[in-house]
Scaffold this motif. Structure first.
Motif, PDB file in Angstrom:
ATOM      1  N   MET A   1       0.858  -1.195   0.000  1.00  0.00           N
ATOM      2  CA  MET A   1       0.000   0.000   0.000  1.00  0.00           C
ATOM      3  C   MET A   1       0.891   1.242   0.000  1.00  0.00           C
ATOM      4  O   MET A   1       1.757   1.401   0.853  1.00  0.00           O
ATOM      5  CB  MET A   1      -0.917  -0.010   1.227  1.00  0.00           C
ATOM      6  N   ASP A   2       0.697   2.146  -0.989  1.00  0.00           N
ATOM      7  CA  ASP A   2       1.523   3.347  -1.035  1.00  0.00           C
ATOM      8  C   ASP A   2       1.053   4.357   0.012  1.00  0.00           C
ATOM      9  O   ASP A   2       0.028   4.171   0.679  1.00  0.00           O
ATOM     10  CB  ASP A   2       1.505   3.952  -2.446  1.00  0.00           C
ATOM     11  N   ASP A   3       1.805   5.435   0.155  1.00  0.00           N
ATOM     12  CA  ASP A   3       1.513   6.416   1.205  1.00  0.00           C
ATOM     13  C   ASP A   3       0.141   7.047   1.041  1.00  0.00           C
ATOM     14  O   ASP A   3      -0.586   7.245   2.016  1.00  0.00           O
ATOM     15  CB  ASP A   3       2.594   7.506   1.201  1.00  0.00           C
ATOM     16  N   ALA A   4      -0.215   7.367  -0.224  1.00  0.00           N
ATOM     17  CA  ALA A   4      -1.509   8.022  -0.459  1.00  0.00           C
ATOM     18  C   ALA A   4      -2.666   7.094  -0.094  1.00  0.00           C
ATOM     19  O   ALA A   4      -3.643   7.507   0.551  1.00  0.00           O
ATOM     20  CB  ALA A   4      -1.630   8.451  -1.927  1.00  0.00           C
ATOM     21  N   ALA A   5      -2.554   5.809  -0.486  1.00  0.00           N
ATOM     22  CA  ALA A   5      -3.610   4.846  -0.171  1.00  0.00           C
ATOM     23  C   ALA A   5      -3.709   4.617   1.328  1.00  0.00           C
ATOM     24  O   ALA A   5      -4.793   4.482   1.887  1.00  0.00           O
ATOM     25  CB  ALA A   5      -3.342   3.527  -0.903  1.00  0.00           C
ATOM     26  N   ARG A   6      -2.537   4.567   1.990  1.00  0.00           N
ATOM     27  CA  ARG A   6      -2.529   4.379   3.446  1.00  0.00           C
ATOM     28  C   ARG A   6      -3.201   5.542   4.141  1.00  0.00           C
ATOM     29  O   ARG A   6      -4.029   5.373   5.041  1.00  0.00           O
ATOM     30  CB  ARG A   6      -1.095   4.224   3.929  1.00  0.00           C
ATOM     31  N   ASP A   7      -2.842   6.769   3.725  1.00  0.00           N
ATOM     32  CA  ASP A   7      -3.436   7.952   4.351  1.00  0.00           C
ATOM     33  C   ASP A   7      -4.942   7.993   4.148  1.00  0.00           C
ATOM     34  O   ASP A   7      -5.702   8.375   5.048  1.00  0.00           O
ATOM     35  CB  ASP A   7      -2.787   9.226   3.784  1.00  0.00           C
ATOM     36  N   ASP A   8      -5.394   7.567   2.947  1.00  0.00           N
ATOM     37  CA  ASP A   8      -6.836   7.559   2.668  1.00  0.00           C
ATOM     38  C   ASP A   8      -7.543   6.535   3.546  1.00  0.00           C
ATOM     39  O   ASP A   8      -8.618   6.795   4.088  1.00  0.00           O
ATOM     40  CB  ASP A   8      -7.075   7.235   1.186  1.00  0.00           C
ATOM     41  N   ALA A   9      -6.923   5.336   3.714  1.00  0.00           N
ATOM     42  CA  ALA A   9      -7.522   4.294   4.541  1.00  0.00           C
ATOM     43  C   ALA A   9      -7.622   4.739   5.994  1.00  0.00           C
ATOM     44  O   ALA A   9      -8.629   4.511   6.663  1.00  0.00           O
ATOM     45  CB  ALA A   9      -6.708   3.003   4.426  1.00  0.00           C
ATOM     46  N   LEU A  10      -6.577   5.387   6.484  1.00  0.00           N
ATOM     47  CA  LEU A  10      -6.598   5.875   7.864  1.00  0.00           C
ATOM     48  C   LEU A  10      -7.654   6.951   8.051  1.00  0.00           C
ATOM     49  O   LEU A  10      -8.322   7.016   9.086  1.00  0.00           O
ATOM     50  CB  LEU A  10      -5.208   6.404   8.247  1.00  0.00           C
ATOM     51  N   ALA A  11      -7.800   7.813   7.021  1.00  0.00           N
ATOM     52  CA  ALA A  11      -8.827   8.851   7.098  1.00  0.00           C
ATOM     53  C   ALA A  11     -10.221   8.231   7.150  1.00  0.00           C
ATOM     54  O   ALA A  11     -11.115   8.713   7.854  1.00  0.00           O
ATOM     55  CB  ALA A  11      -8.704   9.795   5.903  1.00  0.00           C
ATOM     56  N   GLN A  12     -10.416   7.110   6.380  1.00  0.00           N
ATOM     57  CA  GLN A  12     -11.703   6.422   6.402  1.00  0.00           C
ATOM     58  C   GLN A  12     -12.002   5.838   7.780  1.00  0.00           C
ATOM     59  O   GLN A  12     -13.163   5.645   8.143  1.00  0.00           O
ATOM     60  CB  GLN A  12     -11.712   5.308   5.343  1.00  0.00           C
ATOM     61  N   LEU A  13     -10.982   5.517   8.545  1.00  0.00           N
ATOM     62  CA  LEU A  13     -11.163   5.035   9.915  1.00  0.00           C
ATOM     63  C   LEU A  13     -11.419   6.164  10.899  1.00  0.00           C
ATOM     64  O   LEU A  13     -11.621   5.914  12.093  1.00  0.00           O
ATOM     65  CB  LEU A  13      -9.925   4.235  10.351  1.00  0.00           C
TER      66      LEU A  13
END
Length: 330
Positions: free
Chosen positions: A1-13
């Motif tokens: 998972m790249d940084d952008a995808a990780r940040d988006d997933a964390l934001a969804q949480l």
């Protein structure tokens, strides 16, 4: 998972950048940044209160938190799937609802293969309570032998279930030994059969609730025995009225059955009478036949019919022809 995808997933949480900074500080044993609200990390189980520590919180292993949350989601999915499996049971209640509603809704389904069509007819017949009505406009030799066999099986099954069974045939079926043998047994078992020369649409009607018809929307793009299963209340009622119209205009099988001795005219005589009916003279009628007959031969054939009927003139013969059920014969 790249940084952008990780940040988006964390934001969804529901985690903000300030939450991530606070978690990093707490993990290192430091105090969280000013202005930080702990409820998001607490709700996820990423930190716990620790009043005895300077930071006031202790960090929890995020991998354990992830496994716990994944397990909870799996349990939720399992419950959802189980509920989905139970929902079709509600369709059983349609048996109480459909007979009493005034207005119908979408009620037709295309069955693209003969196998699906015959399977659905069989299922509807299994649950039938009152009647089976069928019409077969094609001559027997043009029908698929397998489909003919299924049709006879359905007729016998309907009678064995105590259903009323009516079968409407093309008049050419009278000359087919296989069909005649089946109809004889059908009549003995209490069923009814009629024949007609009219172009009746092929249909199967069960309990005035299920209608099965050919695929007339795009015949060139479907199998020969594909069709539609219609359950719309108004459409099925209309089809039943069409069936009844053809049925009452047709002739009882036993009234035209050659084996019962009830037919006076011959095939040749009927062919000549149809030519006369179309306003051709006897001489012209004979030339139109295949093979052609002379005027003298036509006169002789008609005289034999007149004598068999006990009539004195051809005028009387034509009056008889206009009224007799033998007009339905080929």
């Amino acid at each position: 998972m790249d940084d952008a995808a990780r940040d988006d997933a964390l934001a969804q949480l529901g985690l903000s950048q300030l939450d991530l900074t606070a978690y990093a500080e707490i993990s290192a044993g430091n105090a969280p940044p000013d202005g930080w609200e702990p409820h998001r990390l607490l709700n996820l189980g990423l930190v716990e209160h620790a009043p005895h520590l300077p930071a006031g919180f202790i960090a929890c292993d995020p991998r354990a938190v992830a496994r716990r949350l994944i397990s909870a989601e799996h349990e939720l999915l399992d419950r959802t799937v189980r509920r989905l499996h139970r929902l079709p049971a509600l369709e059983f209640l349609a048996g109480h609802f459909e007979p009493h509603r005034m207005y119908s809704g979408p009620g037709s389904e295309f069955l693209p293969t003969g196998e699906e069509m015959n399977g659905r007819i069989g299922a509807a017949l299994d649950a039938a309570r009152s009647e089976l009505c069928t019409s077969q406009p094609a001559p027997p030799e043009k029908r698929d032998p397998t489909v003919r066999k299924l049709g006879r099986q359905r007729g016998r099954k309907a009678l064995s279930q105590g259903l009323t069974h009516r079968a409407l045939y093309n008049s050419a079926a009278l000359a087919d030994e296989d069909t005649a043998s089946y109809v004889a047994r059908l009549l003995e078992a209490g069923g009814e059969a009629r024949v007609t020369a009219a172009r009746v649409p092929r249909m199967v009607i069960i309990d005035s609730t299920h209608l099965f018809i050919d695929n007339i929307l795009s015949e060139e793009h479907s199998e020969p025995d594909a069709g539609w299963h219609v359950t719309d209340r108004a459409v099925v009622a209309w089809a039943r009225s069409v069936y009844d119209m053809f049925w009452w205009q047709a002739t009882r099988w036993q009234d035209l059955d050659p084996s019962a001795g009830g037919v006076t005219s011959t095939d040749l005589q009927r062919r000549i009478l149809r030519e006369l009916e179309a306003s051709h003279s006897q001489a012209h009628a004979g030339r139109r036949l295949t093979p052609p007959l002379s005027e003298r031969a036509v006169h002789k054939v008609l005289a034999e019919l007149r004598e068999a009927l006990g009539l004195k003139s051809m005028y009387q013969v034509m009056i008889w022809w206009g009224q007799t059920p033998e007009r339905e014969l080929p």
